[in-house]
Design a protein around this motif. Structure first.
Motif, PDB file in Angstrom:
ATOM      1  N   UNK A 171       0.847  -1.200   0.000  1.00  0.00           N
ATOM      2  CA  UNK A 171       0.000   0.000   0.000  1.00  0.00           C
ATOM      3  C   UNK A 171       0.881   1.249   0.000  1.00  0.00           C
ATOM      4  N   UNK A 172       1.957   1.227   0.784  1.00  0.00           N
ATOM      5  CA  UNK A 172       2.886   2.375   0.789  1.00  0.00           C
ATOM      6  C   UNK A 172       3.545   2.545  -0.573  1.00  0.00           C
ATOM      7  N   UNK A 173       3.937   1.441  -1.195  1.00  0.00           N
ATOM      8  CA  UNK A 173       4.532   1.507  -2.528  1.00  0.00           C
ATOM      9  C   UNK A 173       3.562   2.039  -3.558  1.00  0.00           C
ATOM     10  N   UNK A 174       2.307   1.617  -3.467  1.00  0.00           N
ATOM     11  CA  UNK A 174       1.290   2.116  -4.386  1.00  0.00           C
ATOM     12  C   UNK A 174       1.075   3.612  -4.180  1.00  0.00           C
ATOM     13  N   UNK A 175       1.029   4.031  -2.919  1.00  0.00           N
ATOM     14  CA  UNK A 175       0.854   5.463  -2.628  1.00  0.00           C
ATOM     15  C   UNK A 175       2.019   6.276  -3.180  1.00  0.00           C
ATOM     16  N   UNK A 176       3.238   5.783  -3.013  1.00  0.00           N
ATOM     17  CA  UNK A 176       4.410   6.485  -3.533  1.00  0.00           C
ATOM     18  C   UNK A 176       4.364   6.548  -5.065  1.00  0.00           C
ATOM     19  N   UNK A 177       3.930   5.468  -5.699  1.00  0.00           N
ATOM     20  CA  UNK A 177       3.833   5.454  -7.159  1.00  0.00           C
ATOM     21  C   UNK A 177       2.790   6.438  -7.657  1.00  0.00           C
ATOM     22  N   UNK A 178       1.648   6.470  -6.985  1.00  0.00           N
ATOM     23  CA  UNK A 178       0.608   7.416  -7.377  1.00  0.00           C
ATOM     24  C   UNK A 178       1.051   8.855  -7.141  1.00  0.00           C
ATOM     25  N   UNK A 179       1.818   9.074  -6.074  1.00  0.00           N
ATOM     26  CA  UNK A 179       2.362  10.417  -5.829  1.00  0.00           C
ATOM     27  C   UNK A 179       3.333  10.798  -6.944  1.00  0.00           C
ATOM     28  N   UNK A 180       4.166   9.852  -7.375  1.00  0.00           N
ATOM     29  CA  UNK A 180       5.076  10.117  -8.482  1.00  0.00           C
ATOM     30  C   UNK A 180       4.330  10.429  -9.768  1.00  0.00           C
ATOM     31  N   UNK A 181       3.256   9.694 -10.025  1.00  0.00           N
ATOM     32  CA  UNK A 181       2.430   9.978 -11.196  1.00  0.00           C
ATOM     33  C   UNK A 181       1.828  11.379 -11.096  1.00  0.00           C
ATOM     34  N   UNK A 182       1.333  11.728  -9.911  1.00  0.00           N
ATOM     35  CA  UNK A 182       0.738  13.056  -9.719  1.00  0.00           C
ATOM     36  C   UNK A 182       1.762  14.158  -9.962  1.00  0.00           C
ATOM     37  N   UNK A 183       2.975  13.962  -9.485  1.00  0.00           N
ATOM     38  CA  UNK A 183       4.034  14.952  -9.718  1.00  0.00           C
ATOM     39  C   UNK A 183       4.306  15.068 -11.213  1.00  0.00           C
ATOM     40  N   UNK A 184       4.373  13.934 -11.899  1.00  0.00           N
ATOM     41  CA  UNK A 184       4.612  13.963 -13.340  1.00  0.00           C
ATOM     42  C   UNK A 184       3.516  14.687 -14.095  1.00  0.00           C
ATOM     43  N   UNK A 185       2.282  14.428 -13.731  1.00  0.00           N
ATOM     44  CA  UNK A 185       1.164  15.104 -14.385  1.00  0.00           C
ATOM     45  C   UNK A 185       1.205  16.592 -14.081  1.00  0.00           C
ATOM     46  N   UNK A 186       1.533  16.953 -12.845  1.00  0.00           N
ATOM     47  CA  UNK A 186       1.625  18.363 -12.479  1.00  0.00           C
ATOM     48  C   UNK A 186       2.722  19.067 -13.276  1.00  0.00           C
ATOM     49  N   UNK A 187       3.864  18.390 -13.417  1.00  0.00           N
ATOM     50  CA  UNK A 187       4.989  18.985 -14.141  1.00  0.00           C
ATOM     51  C   UNK A 187       4.640  19.176 -15.615  1.00  0.00           C
ATOM     52  N   UNK A 188       3.873  18.243 -16.185  1.00  0.00           N
ATOM     53  CA  UNK A 188       3.458  18.369 -17.577  1.00  0.00           C
ATOM     54  C   UNK A 188       2.616  19.624 -17.745  1.00  0.00           C
ATOM     55  N   UNK A 189       1.883  19.994 -16.707  1.00  0.00           N
ATOM     56  CA  UNK A 189       1.144  21.245 -16.735  1.00  0.00           C
ATOM     57  C   UNK A 189      -0.316  21.076 -17.109  1.00  0.00           C
ATOM     58  N   UNK A 190      -0.836  22.026 -17.842  1.00  0.00           N
ATOM     59  CA  UNK A 190      -2.271  22.074 -18.127  1.00  0.00           C
ATOM     60  C   UNK A 190      -2.731  20.990 -19.092  1.00  0.00           C
TER      61      UNK A 190
END
Length: 123
Positions: free
Chosen positions: A20-39
């Protein structure tokens, strides 16, 4: 780790918590990537015709593959063959499942490390 935790239910609970912690970290990484991509957002983040070539495209492709494979690991856990009773041997299906689940987990760990390093290099 299984032996250190005494095996059985204690191991399974620790394993699930770590996943569950690994999944949360992966989803956080995905969220950061999407945020960095921007709009452009999540819908365009993985659209093949939007992929950049080279290193960035490889990072996106590996990230998508990791998300899919990571989602399949708990499904595989739910579909595992029954554990043998005390004194019984593991069935062939159980041995095959254990080998595939372990190999999949180790591959996800290794590819996750590659993904983290490649993502950091893109920042």
């Amino acid at each position: 780790w299984r032996r250190a935790l005494g095996g059985g239910r204690r191991w399974l609970k620790a394993h699930i918590a770590a996943q569950v912690c690994g999944l949360a970290a992966s989803l956080a990484g995905l969220a950061v990537g999407v945020y960095v991509v921007g709009d452009r957002g999540l819908a365009t983040h993985f659209r093949p015709n939007e992929w950049e070539g080279g290193f960035a495209g490889s990072h996106r492709g590996l990230g998508l593959a990791l998300c899919v494979l990571l989602a399949l690991q708990p499904v595989a856990g739910l579909l595992r063959p029954a554990a043998p009773l005390a004194g019984e041997r593991r069935s062939g299906a159980r041995r095959a499942w254990e080998a595939a689940h372990k190999a999949g987990g180790y591959c996800l760990l290794a590819l996750g490390a590659v993904q983290a390093v490649s993502g950091h290099a893109l920042l």
